[in-house]
Motif scaffolding. Structure first.
Motif, PDB file in Angstrom:
ATOM      1  N   ALA A   1      78.390  42.171  43.698  1.00  0.00           N
ATOM      2  CA  ALA A   1      79.303  43.283  43.979  1.00  0.00           C
ATOM      3  C   ALA A   1      78.580  44.436  44.668  1.00  0.00           C
ATOM      4  O   ALA A   1      79.067  44.975  45.665  1.00  0.00           O
ATOM      5  N   LYS A   2      77.421  44.818  44.156  1.00  0.00           N
ATOM      6  CA  LYS A   2      76.671  45.919  44.773  1.00  0.00           C
ATOM      7  C   LYS A   2      76.290  45.601  46.207  1.00  0.00           C
ATOM      8  O   LYS A   2      76.384  46.453  47.089  1.00  0.00           O
ATOM      9  N   SER A   3      75.866  44.388  46.450  1.00  0.00           N
ATOM     10  CA  SER A   3      75.466  43.982  47.796  1.00  0.00           C
ATOM     11  C   SER A   3      76.634  44.097  48.778  1.00  0.00           C
ATOM     12  O   SER A   3      76.494  44.659  49.863  1.00  0.00           O
ATOM     13  N   ILE A   4      77.780  43.592  48.389  1.00  0.00           N
ATOM     14  CA  ILE A   4      78.959  43.643  49.266  1.00  0.00           C
ATOM     15  C   ILE A   4      79.412  45.087  49.464  1.00  0.00           C
ATOM     16  O   ILE A   4      79.715  45.502  50.589  1.00  0.00           O
ATOM     17  N   LEU A   5      79.464  45.861  48.392  1.00  0.00           N
ATOM     18  CA  LEU A   5      79.892  47.256  48.511  1.00  0.00           C
ATOM     19  C   LEU A   5      78.960  48.049  49.416  1.00  0.00           C
ATOM     20  O   LEU A   5      79.418  48.844  50.242  1.00  0.00           O
TER      21      LEU A   5
END
Length: 94
Positions: free
Chosen positions: A17-21
């Motif tokens: 999630a952090k990577s995509i955000l």
């Protein structure tokens, strides 16, 4: 493979999630909050709520979190598929 998330998935879920955000919304700090994901079993573990993961080769490549708001309403809160795994039917499977 699509399956319910397990406690042991936590690090991979937050990392995905952090990577995509960060890639897709770099200037939006509010989108980068992952507090609910750091305790996903508690947040999405209630009645009529769910948290699913898509897994390929023991790597989580997609997540879906749906949270019940009341007896008639649920909100899709989290829905991510890793960029390299998009357009393969993973989102539809989730």
């Amino acid at each position: 493979m699509i399956r319910p998330a397990q406690e042991a998935d936590g690090v991979q879920i937050v990392t995905l999630a952090k990577s995509i955000l960060q890639q897709e919304f770099p200037s939006e700090q509010t989108f980068s909050a992952v507090d609910d994901l750091e305790k996903f079993m508690e947040v999405y573990g209630g009645p009529n709520s769910t948290f699913l993961v898509a897994e390929e080769n023991q790597q989580i490549v997609g997540i879906l979190g749906v949270k019940a708001e009341d007896s008639r309403t649920a909100i899709l809160r989290r829905f991510f598929v890793a960029p390299a795994h998009r357009k393969k039917g993973i989102g539809g499977g989730l």
